[in-house]
Design an enzyme around this catalytic site. Structure first.
Site, PDB file in Angstrom:
ATOM      1  N   VAL A 169       0.830  -1.199   0.000  1.00 29.68           N
ATOM      2  CA  VAL A 169       0.000   0.000   0.000  1.00 29.68           C
ATOM      3  C   VAL A 169       0.868   1.254   0.000  1.00 29.68           C
ATOM      4  CG1 VAL A 169      -1.884   1.214   1.132  1.00 29.68           C
ATOM      5  CG2 VAL A 169      -1.793  -1.275   1.215  1.00 29.68           C
ATOM      6  N   ASP A 170       1.968   1.227   0.719  1.00 28.41           N
ATOM      7  CA  ASP A 170       2.896   2.355   0.702  1.00 28.41           C
ATOM      8  C   ASP A 170       3.420   2.606  -0.710  1.00 28.41           C
ATOM      9  OD1 ASP A 170       3.142   3.579   3.237  1.00 28.41           O
ATOM     10  OD2 ASP A 170       4.279   1.891   3.999  1.00 28.41           O
TER      11      ASP A 170
END
Length: 367
Positions: A169-170
């Protein structure tokens, strides 16, 4: 050779850890001058995130997202440090930050403060859960994977939710931030007007759930854990072979007919239970054991070569060493040696014919 695409663009990078640094490394690869502002003495948290460390003793986590940058240590808690930050901002085209909402405003470095210094600035904020009710929530990738639904569809079996093997997700948030910044740059080139760019990990994940999210919104289907199987395609999963697992990605009926012939079971393609994809999905619990029994006759490399030869997507489950070797075999230049240090880096995956990426310096020491 043409100048780099973003040559002359200056970035004041207040971000740390992963999402922001990934975005600013991409900007740096395209030629921007990225000045990484870090805490005196300790720097970015990822400088201490080890092992592993490279041959020079630097945490490889930090190395992964900080090449082509220059580090400047500033104490933003001090008046002097904040004034030094403002001086950097005066010459910056882009400011990137991923503090908790409100932090930069408290420091006098929020968007309105920065715009007063540099009216045409592009100011990118990356948060965990936006600026509203989730502003106080910590934006950690694991937490977002959990509350954002990704873990609910990831794992070996129902009841065993599992995170992705990297901070996915980062990375996705970093790419979305990069997209927003480049769009804002294009707008500024046309109009001379800067703007604020906002994205958050939670929204990025919901968008990145693509077909799973669409299935819920459009049909009310709440997906669950299916291991390596696909909710809408069969066979599209991993299977055991005589030696190690293989991934099979049959995307249409023509591929399935070719697949059935290669594994020595051509009759499967004519069976009404399996002749179309919807039928294969409906009868996957019958079909998949038949496939696995056939695949166990040979090893994964054998099936990879045989299936690839007839246009059926397939591949063994490689570890990272094997993955980089496979890239080399395919002629993909996935590794780059930095000109000023011994530690290799993963190459930027974007190739530009007129303004290629540049690799100028290794991740910087803390100044």
């Amino acid at each position: 050779m043409s100048a780099a695409a973003l040559e002359g663009v200056v970035v004041a990078d207040f971000s740390r850890v992963l999402a922001g640094p990934y975005a600013t490394m991409m900007l740096a690869d395209f030629g921007a001058e990225v000045i990484k502002i870090e805490r005196p003495g300790t720097g970015d948290d990822t400088r201490q995130w080890g092992p592993p460390y490279d041959s020079t003793g630097v945490a490889t986590y930090f190395n992964s997202v900080n090449r082509n940058k220059r580090s400047v240590a500033l104490d933003l808690g001090s008046t002097e440090g904040r004034e030094q930050a403002r001086e950097l901002i005066r010459r910056a085209d882009i400011v990137v930050e991923n503090f908790r909402p409100g932090t930069m405003e408290k420091l006098g470095l929020g968007y309105d403060d920065v715009r007063a210094i540099r009216p045409d600035v592009i100011y990118c904020s990356i948060t965990g859960f936006g600026h509203g009710g989730g502003a106080a929530l910590p934006g950690y990738d694991l937490l977002v994977q959990a509350v954002g639904g990704l873990m609910s569809v990831t794992g070996t079996e129902p009841g065993d939710p599992t995170k992705a093997g990297v901070a996915l997700v980062d990375v996705l948030a970093g790419m979305h931030a990069l997209s927003g910044i480049l769009v804002a740059l294009a707008h500024r080139d046309r109009t001379g007007e800067g703007q604020r760019v906002d994205t958050n990990l939670f929204s990025v994940l919901l968008s990145s759930m693509v077909n799973q999210a669409s299935g819920y919104l459009g049909a009310g289907v709440v997906p669950g854990i299916m291991g390596n199987r696909h909710p809408s395609i069969t066979p599209y999963q991993t299977f055991d072979t005589a030696d190690r697992p293989i991934a099979i990605a049959v995307g249409n009926d023509k591929q399935f007919r070719a697949f059935a012939a290669v594994i020595g079971s051509p009759e499967l393609a004519d069976d009404p239970r399996f002749s179309t994809n919807p039928q294969r999905v409906a009868h996957r619990d019958v079909l998949c054991p038949l496939i696995e029994a056939a695949l166990k006759a040979k090893g994964a490399d054998h099936w990879y070569h045989e299936l690839t030869a007839v246009g059926v997507p397939a591949g063994p489950i490689n570890d990272l060493s094997e993955a980089f070797a496979f890239a080399e075999e395919l002629g993909i230049e996935a590794v780059v040696q930095m000109p000023d240090g011994p530690t290799p880096q993963v190459a930027n995956p974007i190739t530009l014919s007129a303004t290629p990426v540049t690799y100028r310096n290794s991740p910087p020491p803390l100044s």
